[in-house]
Design a protein around this motif. Structure first.
Motif, PDB file in Angstrom:
ATOM      1  N   TYR A  90       0.838  -1.198   0.000  1.00 32.28           N
ATOM      2  CA  TYR A  90       0.000   0.000   0.000  1.00 32.28           C
ATOM      3  C   TYR A  90       0.882   1.262   0.000  1.00 32.28           C
ATOM      4  CZ  TYR A  90      -3.700  -3.274   1.248  1.00 32.28           C
ATOM      5  OH  TYR A  90      -4.595  -4.322   1.245  1.00 32.28           O
ATOM      6  N   THR A  91       1.991   1.194   0.725  1.00 35.34           N
ATOM      7  CA  THR A  91       2.903   2.336   0.754  1.00 35.34           C
ATOM      8  C   THR A  91       3.479   2.599  -0.622  1.00 35.34           C
ATOM      9  OG1 THR A  91       3.515   1.920   3.062  1.00 35.34           O
ATOM     10  CG2 THR A  91       5.044   3.229   1.744  1.00 35.34           C
ATOM     11  N   PHE A  92       3.934   1.537  -1.303  1.00 39.05           N
ATOM     12  CA  PHE A  92       4.528   1.705  -2.624  1.00 39.05           C
ATOM     13  C   PHE A  92       3.492   2.089  -3.674  1.00 39.05           C
ATOM     14  CE2 PHE A  92       8.203  -1.377  -1.501  1.00 39.05           C
ATOM     15  CZ  PHE A  92       8.849  -0.340  -0.832  1.00 39.05           C
ATOM     16  N   ALA A  93       2.251   1.678  -3.447  1.00 40.11           N
ATOM     17  CA  ALA A  93       1.187   2.083  -4.383  1.00 40.11           C
ATOM     18  C   ALA A  93       0.910   3.575  -4.266  1.00 40.11           C
ATOM     19  CB  ALA A  93      -0.086   1.284  -4.104  1.00 40.11           C
ATOM     20  N   ALA A  94       1.017   4.104  -3.051  1.00 42.38           N
ATOM     21  CA  ALA A  94       0.772   5.530  -2.832  1.00 42.38           C
ATOM     22  C   ALA A  94       1.992   6.378  -3.169  1.00 42.38           C
ATOM     23  CB  ALA A  94       0.362   5.767  -1.378  1.00 42.38           C
ATOM     24  N   THR A  95       3.190   5.799  -3.016  1.00 38.39           N
ATOM     25  CA  THR A  95       4.427   6.530  -3.256  1.00 38.39           C
ATOM     26  C   THR A  95       5.325   5.695  -4.148  1.00 38.39           C
ATOM     27  OG1 THR A  95       4.271   7.469  -1.031  1.00 38.39           O
ATOM     28  CG2 THR A  95       6.375   7.704  -2.170  1.00 38.39           C
ATOM     29  N   ALA A  96       5.417   6.080  -5.403  1.00 37.19           N
ATOM     30  CA  ALA A  96       6.199   5.295  -6.357  1.00 37.19           C
ATOM     31  C   ALA A  96       7.696   5.357  -6.079  1.00 37.19           C
ATOM     32  CB  ALA A  96       5.914   5.779  -7.777  1.00 37.19           C
ATOM     33  N   ASN A  97       8.153   6.468  -5.523  1.00 35.22           N
ATOM     34  CA  ASN A  97       9.583   6.647  -5.264  1.00 35.22           C
ATOM     35  C   ASN A  97       9.958   5.964  -3.947  1.00 35.22           C
ATOM     36  OD1 ASN A  97      12.187   7.632  -4.620  1.00 35.22           O
ATOM     37  ND2 ASN A  97      11.845   9.443  -5.879  1.00 35.22           N
ATOM     38  N   ARG A  98      10.517   4.769  -4.048  1.00 32.04           N
ATOM     39  CA  ARG A  98      10.840   3.992  -2.851  1.00 32.04           C
ATOM     40  C   ARG A  98      11.939   4.649  -2.015  1.00 32.04           C
ATOM     41  NH1 ARG A  98      10.496  -2.443  -4.297  1.00 32.04           N
ATOM     42  NH2 ARG A  98       8.430  -2.396  -5.298  1.00 32.04           N
ATOM     43  N   ASN A  99      12.868   5.301  -2.681  1.00 31.71           N
ATOM     44  CA  ASN A  99      13.945   5.962  -1.941  1.00 31.71           C
ATOM     45  C   ASN A  99      13.393   6.980  -0.945  1.00 31.71           C
ATOM     46  OD1 ASN A  99      15.898   4.508  -3.202  1.00 31.71           O
ATOM     47  ND2 ASN A  99      16.722   6.183  -4.425  1.00 31.71           N
ATOM     48  N   ARG A 100      12.371   7.700  -1.356  1.00 31.49           N
ATOM     49  CA  ARG A 100      11.800   8.714  -0.465  1.00 31.49           C
ATOM     50  C   ARG A 100      11.164   8.083   0.758  1.00 31.49           C
ATOM     51  NH1 ARG A 100       8.920  13.542  -4.030  1.00 31.49           N
ATOM     52  NH2 ARG A 100      10.824  14.210  -5.142  1.00 31.49           N
ATOM     53  N   VAL A 101      10.585   6.900   0.589  1.00 33.02           N
ATOM     54  CA  VAL A 101       9.964   6.215   1.725  1.00 33.02           C
ATOM     55  C   VAL A 101      11.016   5.871   2.768  1.00 33.02           C
ATOM     56  CG1 VAL A 101       8.722   4.148   2.469  1.00 33.02           C
ATOM     57  CG2 VAL A 101       8.081   5.293   0.325  1.00 33.02           C
ATOM     58  N   LEU A 102      12.112   5.254   2.330  1.00 28.93           N
ATOM     59  CA  LEU A 102      13.150   4.851   3.283  1.00 28.93           C
ATOM     60  C   LEU A 102      13.858   6.071   3.873  1.00 28.93           C
ATOM     61  CD1 LEU A 102      14.320   2.315   4.542  1.00 28.93           C
ATOM     62  CD2 LEU A 102      16.085   2.307   2.770  1.00 28.93           C
ATOM     63  N   LEU A 103      14.079   7.093   3.061  1.00 28.56           N
ATOM     64  CA  LEU A 103      14.705   8.311   3.572  1.00 28.56           C
ATOM     65  C   LEU A 103      13.810   8.988   4.608  1.00 28.56           C
ATOM     66  CD1 LEU A 103      16.285   9.864   0.339  1.00 28.56           C
ATOM     67  CD2 LEU A 103      17.504   9.010   2.355  1.00 28.56           C
ATOM     68  N   ALA A 104      12.510   8.965   4.385  1.00 33.94           N
ATOM     69  CA  ALA A 104      11.582   9.551   5.355  1.00 33.94           C
ATOM     70  C   ALA A 104      11.656   8.802   6.687  1.00 33.94           C
ATOM     71  CB  ALA A 104      10.157   9.516   4.809  1.00 33.94           C
ATOM     72  N   LYS A 105      11.727   7.484   6.615  1.00 31.32           N
ATOM     73  CA  LYS A 105      11.865   6.691   7.837  1.00 31.32           C
ATOM     74  C   LYS A 105      13.166   7.051   8.561  1.00 31.32           C
ATOM     75  CE  LYS A 105       9.344   2.681   5.954  1.00 31.32           C
ATOM     76  NZ  LYS A 105       8.233   2.587   6.931  1.00 31.32           N
ATOM     77  N   ALA A 106      14.259   7.192   7.796  1.00 29.37           N
ATOM     78  CA  ALA A 106      15.551   7.522   8.401  1.00 29.37           C
ATOM     79  C   ALA A 106      15.522   8.897   9.053  1.00 29.37           C
ATOM     80  CB  ALA A 106      16.651   7.463   7.341  1.00 29.37           C
ATOM     81  N   ILE A 107      14.881   9.857   8.414  1.00 30.59           N
ATOM     82  CA  ILE A 107      14.789  11.216   8.972  1.00 30.59           C
ATOM     83  C   ILE A 107      14.013  11.202  10.284  1.00 30.59           C
ATOM     84  CG2 ILE A 107      13.769  13.507   8.622  1.00 30.59           C
ATOM     85  CD1 ILE A 107      14.414  13.151   5.620  1.00 30.59           C
ATOM     86  N   LEU A 108      12.888  10.490  10.309  1.00 28.15           N
ATOM     87  CA  LEU A 108      12.086  10.417  11.535  1.00 28.15           C
ATOM     88  C   LEU A 108      12.836   9.704  12.649  1.00 28.15           C
ATOM     89  CD1 LEU A 108       8.536   9.581  10.102  1.00 28.15           C
ATOM     90  CD2 LEU A 108       9.324  11.753  11.054  1.00 28.15           C
ATOM     91  N   VAL A 109      13.549   8.639  12.311  1.00 25.66           N
ATOM     92  CA  VAL A 109      14.325   7.905  13.318  1.00 25.66           C
ATOM     93  C   VAL A 109      15.448   8.782  13.868  1.00 25.66           C
ATOM     94  CG1 VAL A 109      15.988   6.020  13.601  1.00 25.66           C
ATOM     95  CG2 VAL A 109      13.778   5.585  12.535  1.00 25.66           C
ATOM     96  N   ALA A 110      16.135   9.511  12.994  1.00 30.59           N
ATOM     97  CA  ALA A 110      17.211  10.391  13.440  1.00 30.59           C
ATOM     98  C   ALA A 110      16.677  11.492  14.349  1.00 30.59           C
ATOM     99  CB  ALA A 110      17.929  11.000  12.238  1.00 30.59           C
ATOM    100  N   ALA A 111      15.586  12.130  13.929  1.00 33.02           N
ATOM    101  CA  ALA A 111      15.005  13.205  14.739  1.00 33.02           C
ATOM    102  C   ALA A 111      14.502  12.671  16.071  1.00 33.02           C
ATOM    103  CB  ALA A 111      13.861  13.869  13.968  1.00 33.02           C
ATOM    104  N   GLY A 112      13.825  11.520  16.036  1.00 32.78           N
ATOM    105  CA  GLY A 112      13.335  10.923  17.270  1.00 32.78           C
ATOM    106  C   GLY A 112      14.467  10.540  18.203  1.00 32.78           C
ATOM    107  N   GLY A 113      15.552  10.009  17.647  1.00 32.40           N
ATOM    108  CA  GLY A 113      16.696   9.634  18.465  1.00 32.40           C
ATOM    109  C   GLY A 113      17.323  10.827  19.162  1.00 32.40           C
ATOM    110  N   LEU A 114      17.457  11.927  18.433  1.00 33.11           N
ATOM    111  CA  LEU A 114      18.049  13.129  19.032  1.00 33.11           C
ATOM    112  C   LEU A 114      17.172  13.670  20.159  1.00 33.11           C
ATOM    113  CD1 LEU A 114      19.313  14.972  15.816  1.00 33.11           C
ATOM    114  CD2 LEU A 114      20.688  13.744  17.515  1.00 33.11           C
ATOM    115  N   ILE A 115      15.856  13.718  19.921  1.00 33.51           N
ATOM    116  CA  ILE A 115      14.943  14.250  20.934  1.00 33.51           C
ATOM    117  C   ILE A 115      14.903  13.346  22.167  1.00 33.51           C
ATOM    118  CG2 ILE A 115      12.530  14.777  21.454  1.00 33.51           C
ATOM    119  CD1 ILE A 115      12.249  15.565  18.462  1.00 33.51           C
ATOM    120  N   ILE A 116      14.698  12.036  21.941  1.00 31.37           N
ATOM    121  CA  ILE A 116      14.643  11.094  23.057  1.00 31.37           C
ATOM    122  C   ILE A 116      15.966  11.080  23.811  1.00 31.37           C
ATOM    123  CG2 ILE A 116      14.460   8.645  23.671  1.00 31.37           C
ATOM    124  CD1 ILE A 116      12.536   8.340  21.299  1.00 31.37           C
TER     125      ILE A 116
END
Length: 258
Positions: A90-116
């Motif tokens: 469903y994610t890939f159907a909504a977002t064709a650019n797979r790189n952006r999906v994984l990069l978005a996950k990495a950005i959220l993990v990095a930001a969450g790690g810094l805050i926590i």
């Protein structure tokens, strides 16, 4: 990209498993330190804090190091779990650019790690020093040389860096537990085997591992020790680790089943 970030954030908010792992991360980071300090650890803590050098601050965040690997498990699952339950389609159907999906996950993990990391480090500092004051031991203040740097860098960077590495490796392997085990063993083995290998190995390889690099960034490594690197070397070395995992992870995430 903003839309993808928002969509990935919604996944975290609505996944009981991911929220549970995040809660475990915070619980380990704070709970272990509080328990050890409160039940007989005050004397040991005071003894370590009396030693000269930046390394004496590391014991303040003893419990947080367990939280780092819980967070790495969260990050790996964030990237890999959708392949197991089929939701990634469903994610890939909504977002064709797979790189952006994984990069978005990495950005959220990095930001969450810094805050926590910053929040739990400040709370750990308050808990440990509060117990020392209550038990009549000398305590530290945030004005101590190098202490604020340790609080703002050590655990936040550990969470962010190991979390991002876990995202990219988890995205490539598409399994959670093996991803964390590979990262854990990969970080420990070069140090553990140094005793059985030529001196040149121990004097060079361990200091270039992510954990040792972050200790140098935080000012915990003592100049001249096997794990120490100057900032002009440690900063780009951490960047190389992140870029290498990103390149490999994005490639496999994008092409593995195409």
């Amino acid at each position: 990209m903003i839309t993808i970030l928002h969509a990935e954030l919604i996944k975290v908010r609505h996944s009981r498993t991911l929220r549970a792992v995040l809660a475990i991360t915070v619980g380990l980071s704070l709970g272990i330190t509080a328990l050890v300090t409160a039940f007989g650890g005050a004397d040991v803590l005071a003894e370590y804090q009396a030693v000269d050098g930046g390394g004496r601050y590391e014991i303040l965040f003893f419990g947080s190091t367990f939280g780092v690997w819980a967070y790495a498990f969260f990050a790996a699952g964030f990237a890999a779990a959708e392949f197991r339950n089929g939701m990634i389609n469903y994610t890939f159907a909504a977002t064709a650019n797979r790189n952006r999906v994984l990069l978005a996950k990495a950005i959220l993990v990095a930001a969450g790690g810094l805050i926590i990391g910053i929040v739990t480090s400040l709370i750990n500092f308050a808990v440990t020093q509060g117990v020392l004051v209550a038990t009549g031991h000398p305590s530290l203040s945030l004005g101590e040389p190098g202490l604020l740097r340790v609080i703002l860098v050590f655990i936040p960077a550990q969470l962010a860096v190991w979390g991002v590495l876990a995202v990219f490796l988890g995205g490539a392997l598409r399994v959670t537990t093996p991803t964390v085990l590979i990262l854990l063993l990969g970080s420990l083995l070069p140090v553990l085997v140094a005793e059985f290998l030529p001196t040149a190995w121990g004097d060079t390889v361990p200091r270039w591992m992510p954990g040792a690099l972050i200790e140098s960034l935080a000012g915990l490594s003592v100049p001249g020790s096997p794990g120490y690197l100057q900032l002009p070397l440690a900063i780009p070395a951490v960047a190389v680790w992140l870029i290498a995992f990103a390149v490999a992870g994005l490639h496999w995430y994008r092409t593995r089943d195409v």
